[in-house]
Write an enzyme that holds these catalytic residues in place. Sequence first.
Site, PDB file in Angstrom:
ATOM      1  CD  GLU B  51      -2.153  -2.261   1.340  1.00  0.00           C
ATOM      2  OE1 GLU B  51      -0.261  -2.314   1.914  1.00  0.00           O
ATOM      3  OE2 GLU B  51      -2.841  -3.005   1.671  1.00  0.00           O
ATOM      4  CG  PHE B 113      -9.183  -9.600  11.307  1.00  0.00           C
ATOM      5  CD1 PHE B 113      -8.479 -10.228  11.691  1.00  0.00           C
ATOM      6  CD2 PHE B 113      -9.726  -9.286   9.343  1.00  0.00           C
ATOM      7  CE1 PHE B 113      -7.393 -10.507  10.964  1.00  0.00           C
ATOM      8  CE2 PHE B 113      -8.703  -9.488   9.178  1.00  0.00           C
ATOM      9  CZ  PHE B 113      -7.313 -10.134   9.369  1.00  0.00           C
ATOM     10  CD  GLN B 114      -7.385  -7.436   7.707  1.00  0.00           C
ATOM     11  OE1 GLN B 114      -8.159  -6.374   6.860  1.00  0.00           O
ATOM     12  NE2 GLN B 114      -5.438  -7.544   7.297  1.00  0.00           N
ATOM     13  CE  LYS B 163     -16.648  -6.864   4.326  1.00  0.00           C
ATOM     14  NZ  LYS B 163     -16.331  -7.812   4.099  1.00  0.00           N
ATOM     15  CG  MET B 482      23.325  12.189   2.950  1.00  0.00           C
ATOM     16  SD  MET B 482      23.350  13.092   1.770  1.00  0.00           S
ATOM     17  CE  MET B 482      22.982  14.028  -0.079  1.00  0.00           C
TER      18      MET B 482
END
Lengths: 172, 584
Positions: B51, B113-114, B163, B482
């Site tokens: 993502e 969940f999630q 949802k 760097m």
Amino acid sequence: MKIKTEAGERHVLAITVDNEAGVLAKITGLFTARGYNIESLTVADITADHALSRITIVTSGPPPIIDQIIAQLDRLVPVHKVIDLNDAGEAHVEREIALVKVAGTGDKRIEALRMADVFRAKVVDTTLTSFIFEITGTSDKVDRFIALMRECGLVEVGRTGVVAIARGSEAL
Amino acid sequence: MTEMSGADMVVQALVDLGVDTVFGYPGGAVLPIYDALYKHPTIQHILVRHEQAATHAAEGYARSTGKPGVVLVTSGPGATNAVTGITDALLDSIPMVVLTGQVSTALIGTDAFQECDTVGITRHCTKHNYLVMDPDRLGPIMHEAFHIATHGRPGPVVIDIPKNVQVATGQYVIPEKIAHKSYRPQVEPDADAIAQAVAMIAASERPIFYTGGGVINAGPDASAALRQLVALTGAPVTSTLMGLGAFPSDDEKWLGMLGMHGTYEANMAMNRADLIIAVGARFDDRVTGRLDAFSPDSKKIHIDIDRSSINKIVPVDLAIVGDAGRALDAIIAGWQAAGHNGRDLGEWWRRVDGWRATRCLDFPEKKDASAEIMPQRAVKALFDATRGLDPIITTEVGQHQMWAAQHFGFAAPNRWLTSGGLGTMGYGFPASVGAQIAHPDRLVICIAGEASLQMNIQEMGTVSQYRLPVKIFILNNEWMGMVRQWQELTYESRYSNSYSDSLPDFVKLADAYGWTGLRIDNLGQLEDGIKKMIETPGPVIVDCRVAQLANCFPMIPSGAAHTEMLLQPSDVTGTMDDEAKALV
């Protein structure tokens, strides 16, 4: 190396915002994320349709930081208006309410009642061994009253934080 | 008004808003939206492999087109993985709308969940965010979110959609006009301020334009206006990292980038100027160096669409709040109306030319075919080989990014995509995916370091899936260069964890993904290798081995002033006091 911090002056900001979930978190989070001070914060909705809330924040910082706080608040999407009430000098009124519980008997109880009278604090509840006083005034006045009550059996304090409004006929 | 499911409303709103591409990754809490997408072939969904890459790809899409990038991810880990890209877009003012799935409203707050508190987590890394609890609100919120992401100072907006709100039906409403209750950014500059600016520029003997990403964000017309105003006034121009491309690098008035790894002439001119005209730039610490020594004798005009950028770091003499393009147009109009011809800046230009004579971007190198390649040479060779091809260049973050900024020239805006404010390693490769999706026929090259590239290297699969002809040009020095450079400057070369150990064989990796892999080992192979990369159809990864211990100069060390640049390695002492160490 030591980390230095800059001294500042006290400012009272009045902010109108959408009365929606998360807006208060957005505002307080801005203060913590950018390292600004909050000395007190009050919030309640102020319109008949409950669409807007007014937040009063007492903050402190050097003038450029105060300007930056106002600019940062002003660009938040749910913020309608930000006013620095200090801009008009002393031309605003500030009030704070405290509920002060004092426990004790005998002379201390009488002394507490007498001082409450001097400060025009109201007794809003009492038992044989305690009082709850309600005091309204500037933060200074509330501070001084609480300091005196410490000598008279102070057991608990609740304070609202400052609400403030500009003098004169103009609205924010 | 039409009755439809929340998921259908989301997709219908995307169609109505003219969105053609969504970068995303499915998961339980966004399945209804994915099902709705299935029925809308007009919207192209690009399936990323992580993502974070979806957000950077959306940024690449946005920066190369000027249109908002759109991301679709699931709840919980989908949303948290997107946070880095969202923050990157906030710091670099990139318009982006991120749709996140959320657990059903009844489950919110139960550690389902999630589940994560997406609006809480993203509250301070978005320009604005929403949790939609009612499907009837989806239409107005979708349209408002795109408005907020693209108006005023652009930025990321998150819409968190439970949802059950996706499944439930409601009325889809397109707002007739987006007139936000409280968000009304000032776009038109104040006329009095413009008049003052014209007078200040006309009176100045040593003016300099200091331009930033705001000019790019204001659209190609703003870049054209900048060119016109520079031509009218005759003043030199420098730019931040984010502003490269707004002014053509082959113009004689161009001084190169300023700041920590900017040119000597740009930094000296800023220091000695009597007037700085800052346009869409925000006086970042990488630009100013030590603040109390920043351009001490100049008056400063600051044009910015975000009032909070003005006087945040450097107090200015004249603030102009508004769109950079409109402000530049207004100054041009004022300049012409007043009949100014500009002062004779000959003396100022003689001083600038004196600083230019240091040739601060020169670097020592061996010229024989078997010699190791200096990374600066590799970037210059890439620039030379792509002249006329109008490439889009993305970078990761680190030395290679600064060498690219110094040695690659840009003639037009929206061709230079880099992570400036947040400095996100792992930005460049997925950004090149987004740019290539938006411009299928253009040459898109990601100039990468071998360390940064590995932060989102899984996107090779995305490139293969969509047959994108992205080219990755790795300046491989086997170091987080760097970091190592700072360790040499500040920590007496104690190389704590900065070596890129256990590197993959990038050529074999290319093969594994069905790409072409090339390796360039020495100077003699450089030009041919680059030519082959450009001519090879499809995706190519080039493992260009460069001098391992080269460092990026010139450099303003931490806590130093513009006038205290290190021009070459021998200027490095290897130690710093704590005050300097503590500065970023």
